[in-house]
Design an enzyme around this catalytic site. Sequence first.
Site, short mmCIF file in Angstrom:
data_model
loop_
_atom_site.label_atom_id
_atom_site.label_comp_id
_atom_site.label_asym_id
_atom_site.label_seq_id
_atom_site.Cartn_x
_atom_site.Cartn_y
_atom_site.Cartn_z
N GLU A 42 32.45 88.08 84.81
CA GLU A 42 32.09 87.47 86.20
C GLU A 42 32.68 86.42 86.46
O GLU A 42 32.90 86.17 87.82
CB GLU A 42 30.38 87.51 85.85
CG GLU A 42 29.50 88.72 86.09
CD GLU A 42 28.18 88.65 85.71
OE1 GLU A 42 27.30 88.62 86.41
OE2 GLU A 42 28.05 88.26 84.51
N SER A 89 32.53 81.03 52.55
CA SER A 89 31.06 81.05 52.77
C SER A 89 30.40 81.41 51.35
O SER A 89 31.24 81.59 50.26
CB SER A 89 30.70 82.27 53.62
OG SER A 89 31.35 83.39 53.23
N GLU A 123 19.98 73.60 45.38
CA GLU A 123 20.17 72.81 46.65
C GLU A 123 19.39 73.42 47.82
O GLU A 123 19.42 74.55 47.76
CB GLU A 123 21.44 72.40 47.02
CG GLU A 123 22.31 71.91 45.74
CD GLU A 123 23.62 71.47 46.32
OE1 GLU A 123 23.91 71.89 47.33
OE2 GLU A 123 24.46 70.76 45.67
N LYS A 125 19.35 74.79 51.16
CA LYS A 125 20.38 75.48 52.15
C LYS A 125 19.98 74.83 53.53
O LYS A 125 19.21 75.29 54.25
CB LYS A 125 20.58 76.76 52.12
CG LYS A 125 21.59 77.51 53.10
CD LYS A 125 22.04 79.07 52.78
CE LYS A 125 23.32 79.36 53.24
NZ LYS A 125 23.52 79.29 54.64
N ASP A 127 20.03 74.35 57.37
CA ASP A 127 20.40 74.90 58.39
C ASP A 127 21.04 74.17 59.66
O ASP A 127 20.37 74.04 60.72
CB ASP A 127 19.19 75.58 59.20
CG ASP A 127 19.51 76.89 59.94
OD1 ASP A 127 20.72 77.38 59.80
OD2 ASP A 127 18.78 77.65 60.44
N GLU A 189 27.06 69.58 55.83
CA GLU A 189 26.30 70.13 56.97
C GLU A 189 25.83 68.83 57.69
O GLU A 189 25.28 67.93 57.35
CB GLU A 189 25.13 70.88 56.42
CG GLU A 189 24.59 71.95 57.37
CD GLU A 189 25.40 73.22 56.84
OE1 GLU A 189 26.33 73.20 56.07
OE2 GLU A 189 25.10 74.17 57.62
N TYR A 241 27.70 68.06 50.55
CA TYR A 241 27.36 68.69 49.13
C TYR A 241 28.35 69.40 48.70
O TYR A 241 28.06 70.02 47.41
CB TYR A 241 26.31 69.79 49.63
CG TYR A 241 26.64 70.65 50.86
CD1 TYR A 241 27.69 71.66 50.72
CD2 TYR A 241 25.71 70.62 51.90
CE1 TYR A 241 28.03 72.32 51.91
CE2 TYR A 241 26.08 71.46 52.87
CZ TYR A 241 27.35 72.16 52.87
OH TYR A 241 27.71 72.84 54.07
N LYS A 329 18.39 83.47 50.25
CA LYS A 329 17.63 83.30 51.35
C LYS A 329 16.34 83.57 51.43
O LYS A 329 15.80 84.16 50.81
CB LYS A 329 18.40 84.21 52.54
CG LYS A 329 19.95 84.02 52.53
CD LYS A 329 20.52 82.78 53.41
CE LYS A 329 20.42 82.74 54.96
NZ LYS A 329 21.60 83.72 55.40
N CYS A 423 0.59 81.89 93.79
CA CYS A 423 -0.07 81.32 92.59
C CYS A 423 -1.18 81.87 92.08
O CYS A 423 -2.11 82.30 92.87
CB CYS A 423 -0.50 79.68 92.90
SG CYS A 423 -1.36 78.81 91.64
N CYS A 426 -4.41 79.51 92.64
CA CYS A 426 -4.98 78.87 93.80
C CYS A 426 -4.84 79.82 94.89
O CYS A 426 -5.16 79.70 95.97
CB CYS A 426 -4.67 77.77 94.10
SG CYS A 426 -2.78 77.46 94.69
N CYS A 441 4.20 76.87 92.68
CA CYS A 441 3.13 76.97 93.56
C CYS A 441 3.25 75.90 94.54
O CYS A 441 3.44 74.78 94.23
CB CYS A 441 1.80 77.11 92.52
SG CYS A 441 0.47 76.45 93.52
N CYS A 447 -4.45 73.21 94.47
CA CYS A 447 -4.44 73.96 93.17
C CYS A 447 -5.23 73.40 91.89
O CYS A 447 -4.56 72.35 91.43
CB CYS A 447 -3.08 74.39 92.86
SG CYS A 447 -2.54 75.46 91.37
S1 IVH Z 1 28.07 75.32 49.36
C1 IVH Z 1 31.93 77.43 48.38
N1 IVH Z 1 25.51 74.05 49.62
O1 IVH Z 1 25.79 77.54 53.88
C2 IVH Z 1 30.52 77.06 48.85
N2 IVH Z 1 26.64 75.16 51.51
O2 IVH Z 1 26.77 80.31 53.56
C3 IVH Z 1 30.59 75.81 49.97
N3 IVH Z 1 25.27 75.40 53.48
O3 IVH Z 1 29.16 77.44 54.99
C4 IVH Z 1 29.11 75.88 50.43
N4 IVH Z 1 23.56 74.13 52.70
O4 IVH Z 1 27.43 75.72 55.82
C5 IVH Z 1 26.79 74.72 50.18
N5 IVH Z 1 23.77 72.87 50.00
C6 IVH Z 1 24.58 73.61 50.15
C7 IVH Z 1 24.67 74.18 51.80
C8 IVH Z 1 25.50 74.98 52.05
C9 IVH Z 1 24.09 74.76 53.67
C10 IVH Z 1 25.96 76.38 54.33
C11 IVH Z 1 27.35 76.07 54.77
C12 IVH Z 1 28.07 77.20 54.17
C13 IVH Z 1 26.90 78.06 54.53
C14 IVH Z 1 27.56 79.16 53.45
#
Ligand code: IVH
Length: 693
Positions: A42, A89, A123, A125, A127, A189, A241, A329, A423, A426, A441, A447
């Site tokens: 678009e 990852s 640790e 994780k 977000d 992070e 980390y 997770k 509305c 009212c 409205c 109202c």
């Molecule tokens: S360690 C080789 N530690 O999770 C491993 N990752 O799913 C390096 N994340 O891309 C990552 N908290 O963005 C690690 N305490 C933590 C984390 C962490 C969040 C994220 C990070 C990574 C993703 C992996």
Amino acid sequence: MRDLFDSTREEAQKELEFLARRIRELDVAYHQKDSPLVTDAEYDALKRRNDALEKLYPELIRDDSPSKRVGMTAADDFSKVTHTVPMLSLGNIFTKDDVYAFMEKIRRFLGLPETEEIEMVAEPKIDGLSFSAVYEKGFFKVGATRGDGSIGEDITANLKTIKEFPQELKKQNSDGTVFIPDLIDVRGEVYMSKQDFFDLNKSQEEKGGRVFANPRNAAAGSLRQLDPQITQTRHLSLFAYACGQVHSIHWETHSQFLDYLKKWGFPVNPEIKICKTADDLVSFYENMMEKRSSLPYDIDGVVYKVNRLDLQNRLGFIARSPRWAIAHKFPAEQAITRLNKIRIQVGRTGALTPVADLEPINVGGVVVRHATLHNSDEIERKDIREGDFVVIQRAGDVIPQIVKTLPEKRSADSRPFVFPTVCPVCGSHAQKEGEDAVIYCTGGLVCPAQVQEGLKHFVSKEALNIEGLGDKNISLLFELGWIRNAVDLFYLEEKHGSELMARDGWGVKSAHNLFEALNRVKKGVPLDKFIYALGIREVGEVTARLLARNFISFENLRSQMRTEKAFDILTHIEGIGPVMAEYIADFFSESHNEILLDQLVQIIHIEPYEKKAGRITELTGKTVLFTGTLQNMTRSEAKSKAISAGAKVVSGVSSKTDYVVAGSDAGNKLSIAEQLGVPIITEDIFNQMLDDL
Ligand code: IVH
């Protein structure tokens, strides 16, 4: 013929004007807000249309034509950074059994007997978004996003705007000198705290800007800004980390590395624990799950890492994830439920906001009954209908959202939702205003919903903060006819005091407390709070403060707003645009508001604005460090005084420190300051420097 030609030309001119505006709006949404409004196809079609018209009528090419605009740098325009060590990852696991299996696999891989402990680090994780930050000889050089793991985007300038982000690794701390590698790529992070996320959304809402769905999106939208000045205005935080490339390692375990990160000045998550067994890992997971909602940031699971680096090296990687670490997770906070009804709420400004009433459902431990639907466009775009089964999502403490509807589960008689044109409270006509997606409205004070919402706003915590007048009580008093406007509140005691005390569920004490709260307001309210309380459209807390700062007294504000120049005066204030200015000027010129304000100023003492921030002192703009025990104030008091005088307070001394305030028993930092030649001042001198210049 000529007529026709002219009119086509005129049409082209109009269309080019429209296209310039529309494409600019789409660009901003896409590049600066990370939130495209239309599909790429678009967008391309609009651009092509613009080009074709310009070819036909070159004389009509506008100065602000999208074809001329090269400066609008795209997200694609971030320069690229190749990660020397890829950013990998993590594999995911979801159950307790998976935890035991994971540990078992590691043990088998390493050929270690049951009797030998494999120490792990657990640790949260976080977000957020991962970052890489390369330091050479302790100085920050290049920052990047993860990208595809091999190539990321250059966010060097953006990272520098984050307060917690060290631009230089600390070489000194209380233990003495800290080892600094020649080169290290620190990873971690970037996130936005829940509080900062709420604050950002609130101010975005006030400004009419983009509201983010969750802290992660907000962090992403804030970090991936081509203009780092935007990043700077957002409060981002981080935890470090991990590391990528590093020249000379001085640690043998991950936990020792985390200690180095702390010494260098990185925030390291305080929840991190060393675990000796798989059972310990499971209890860490359960504990974090429990703590999750009370943590100041969002986490989506926990990460387990083998502590010893020699074992990590032996374990190596499978595909793109390490064998020595795994993410456990939390269960996804999504669920499917039935949307019973789309209810239309009427806000203080008359905005009709659709709310989804859901069949109650437990999502990640919280019962969800309602979800936000934003506006009519959103309902249309997602084709959400009453009776639909919908996927809902709860991200942290955010109001649940509808991710999508499940049309395949619809009954045959399902019909698209028709947004009301009147509305629901009212019955006044409802319509869109300007280019806003919101339908309003037009009833105004007629109202009841708008009036009640206005009253709720007036007494709310951020406004006049009248305790004891929650939403329910406002509705009750309104329905009783005892309060119809803000002035009535202050006659409540006189006119209906005894009746109120006699009412079920009220009692003498709560009525008394309410009257007392109202009397407190009469005695004095800061100007900015009062302006905010008025509920002028578009005027949130920030703008209210801006107005207070500029006009100092309410009298002055009102008298200036009564002149013909009101609009000009307002638009000359940095931070007030024409739309807002019009709402403000209109508010003060409406006769019913005039009558109300005449009465309110008789009842309430509105305190003139006191310039707190923006003071100029000898300490303004200076970097100050405190060390040792102060005699007449606590350390935190001294810090806040310094900050309010415009100074920056640091905890590590460097040649960039302007003053070290030394109390008694000052230690290491004092001697470092002496060595660096940083001026050292006493508490008394510090106090003198706090005076306004
Ligand atoms: S360690 C080789 N530690 O999770 C491993 N990752 O799913 C390096 N994340 O891309 C990552 N908290 O963005 C690690 N305490 C933590 C984390 C962490 C969040 C994220 C990070 C990574 C993703 C992996």
